[in-house]
Design a protein around this motif. Sequence first.
Motif, PDB file in Angstrom:
ATOM      1  N   ILE A  56      82.123 -32.747 -45.165  1.00 22.92           N
ATOM      2  CA  ILE A  56      81.330 -31.774 -45.359  1.00 22.92           C
ATOM      3  C   ILE A  56      81.234 -31.043 -43.669  1.00 22.92           C
ATOM      4  CG2 ILE A  56      79.134 -31.091 -45.395  1.00 22.92           C
ATOM      5  CD1 ILE A  56      78.441 -32.553 -47.725  1.00 22.92           C
ATOM      6  N   TYR A 102      91.824 -23.647 -46.334  1.00 33.42           N
ATOM      7  CA  TYR A 102      90.469 -23.263 -45.558  1.00 33.42           C
ATOM      8  C   TYR A 102      91.094 -21.154 -45.450  1.00 33.42           C
ATOM      9  CZ  TYR A 102      87.057 -22.246 -41.887  1.00 33.42           C
ATOM     10  OH  TYR A 102      85.876 -21.303 -41.207  1.00 33.42           O
ATOM     11  N   PHE A 115      76.067 -24.411 -50.226  1.00 32.48           N
ATOM     12  CA  PHE A 115      78.001 -25.405 -50.137  1.00 32.48           C
ATOM     13  C   PHE A 115      79.397 -24.427 -50.412  1.00 32.48           C
ATOM     14  CE2 PHE A 115      74.794 -27.856 -50.153  1.00 32.48           C
ATOM     15  CZ  PHE A 115      75.064 -28.840 -49.147  1.00 32.48           C
ATOM     16  N   GLN A 116      79.933 -23.919 -49.427  1.00 28.14           N
ATOM     17  CA  GLN A 116      80.952 -23.641 -49.643  1.00 28.14           C
ATOM     18  C   GLN A 116      82.096 -23.856 -49.581  1.00 28.14           C
ATOM     19  OE1 GLN A 116      82.536 -19.964 -46.629  1.00 28.14           O
ATOM     20  NE2 GLN A 116      83.964 -19.694 -47.292  1.00 28.14           N
ATOM     21  N   SER A 117      83.036 -24.029 -50.423  1.00 28.59           N
ATOM     22  CA  SER A 117      84.260 -25.309 -51.122  1.00 28.59           C
ATOM     23  C   SER A 117      85.498 -24.735 -50.155  1.00 28.59           C
ATOM     24  CB  SER A 117      84.575 -24.826 -52.486  1.00 28.59           C
ATOM     25  OG  SER A 117      85.767 -26.039 -52.581  1.00 28.59           O
ATOM     26  N   VAL A 118      85.932 -25.231 -49.768  1.00 25.40           N
ATOM     27  CA  VAL A 118      87.477 -25.210 -48.504  1.00 25.40           C
ATOM     28  C   VAL A 118      88.330 -26.070 -49.081  1.00 25.40           C
ATOM     29  CG1 VAL A 118      85.791 -23.964 -46.767  1.00 25.40           C
ATOM     30  CG2 VAL A 118      86.153 -26.209 -46.240  1.00 25.40           C
ATOM     31  N   GLN A 121      87.679 -31.433 -52.872  1.00 24.66           N
ATOM     32  CA  GLN A 121      86.502 -32.147 -52.152  1.00 24.66           C
ATOM     33  C   GLN A 121      86.054 -32.057 -51.212  1.00 24.66           C
ATOM     34  OE1 GLN A 121      85.101 -33.866 -54.639  1.00 24.66           O
ATOM     35  NE2 GLN A 121      85.211 -36.023 -53.854  1.00 24.66           N
ATOM     36  N   GLU A 122      86.076 -30.632 -50.460  1.00 25.19           N
ATOM     37  CA  GLU A 122      86.101 -30.556 -49.097  1.00 25.19           C
ATOM     38  C   GLU A 122      84.678 -29.656 -48.886  1.00 25.19           C
ATOM     39  OE1 GLU A 122      88.440 -30.072 -44.705  1.00 25.19           O
ATOM     40  OE2 GLU A 122      89.392 -30.804 -46.301  1.00 25.19           O
ATOM     41  N   TRP A 123      83.671 -29.499 -48.214  1.00 23.92           N
ATOM     42  CA  TRP A 123      83.172 -27.592 -48.472  1.00 23.92           C
ATOM     43  C   TRP A 123      81.941 -27.366 -46.621  1.00 23.92           C
ATOM     44  CZ3 TRP A 123      82.341 -32.663 -51.132  1.00 23.92           C
ATOM     45  CH2 TRP A 123      82.752 -32.172 -53.014  1.00 23.92           C
ATOM     46  N   MET A 125      79.172 -26.262 -45.445  1.00 21.63           N
ATOM     47  CA  MET A 125      77.140 -26.009 -44.995  1.00 21.63           C
ATOM     48  C   MET A 125      76.754 -25.687 -43.972  1.00 21.63           C
ATOM     49  SD  MET A 125      75.183 -29.618 -45.195  1.00 21.63           S
ATOM     50  CE  MET A 125      73.739 -28.748 -44.854  1.00 21.63           C
TER      51      MET A 125
END
Length: 211
Positions: A56, A102, A115-118, A121-123, A125
């Motif tokens: 995160i 990204y 929470f924006q997914s990039v 398993q990666e966000w 915030m």
Amino acid sequence: MSYTSPNWKSSVLITIDTQNDFTLPNAPAEIKGTSDVLPKMQSVLEAYRTKGLPIIHVIRLYKEDGSNVDICRKELIEKGAKIAAPNTDGADLVSEIRSPSYASLDADKLLSGGFQSVGEQEWVMYKPRWGAFYNTDLEQFLRDRGIDTILFTGCNFPNCPRTSMYEASERDFRVAMAADCMSQVYEKGIQEMSNIGVHVCSLVDVLSAIE
């Protein structure tokens, strides 16, 4: 020590405020030393991505009218300083720590608490103040995923990382700090973190542990 030792298999890697406006040389709010730790941050991020462990990226966004800015910087922003303004390059994560997938940040989603997914398993915030848990859904987000250990890296230990680590400790998370993957770390601060049960470690320690 069994209550505070990291459970690496159920850990999350958190980066704090590693954005262009705080990191790049001569940026509007450059934190000295942040660009120097980027190579080690890259290494730990790649290790977490390879293992499929969650990541995160916690960021700040300062609206140009100052309406969401903490009081110690509010006057500065109201007078026209543009720092980590929504939908600007300055607010973006530095290129070195971005995931391969990204994309531009969705400021509206982030400012509303999403929470924006990039990546897998990666966000990303947004946090409105120093600590990553203050007025955010971070705790529930982590609990829902069975995460009990947080590894902190990123920008400016005395402010946002330290506050976030205290908040994580208050919530009974196991807390780790990669000291050489964080800017503005000093010896007394390391001692203070150790005193509250934070596992202070190095990049080499983390890479060995998650292997």
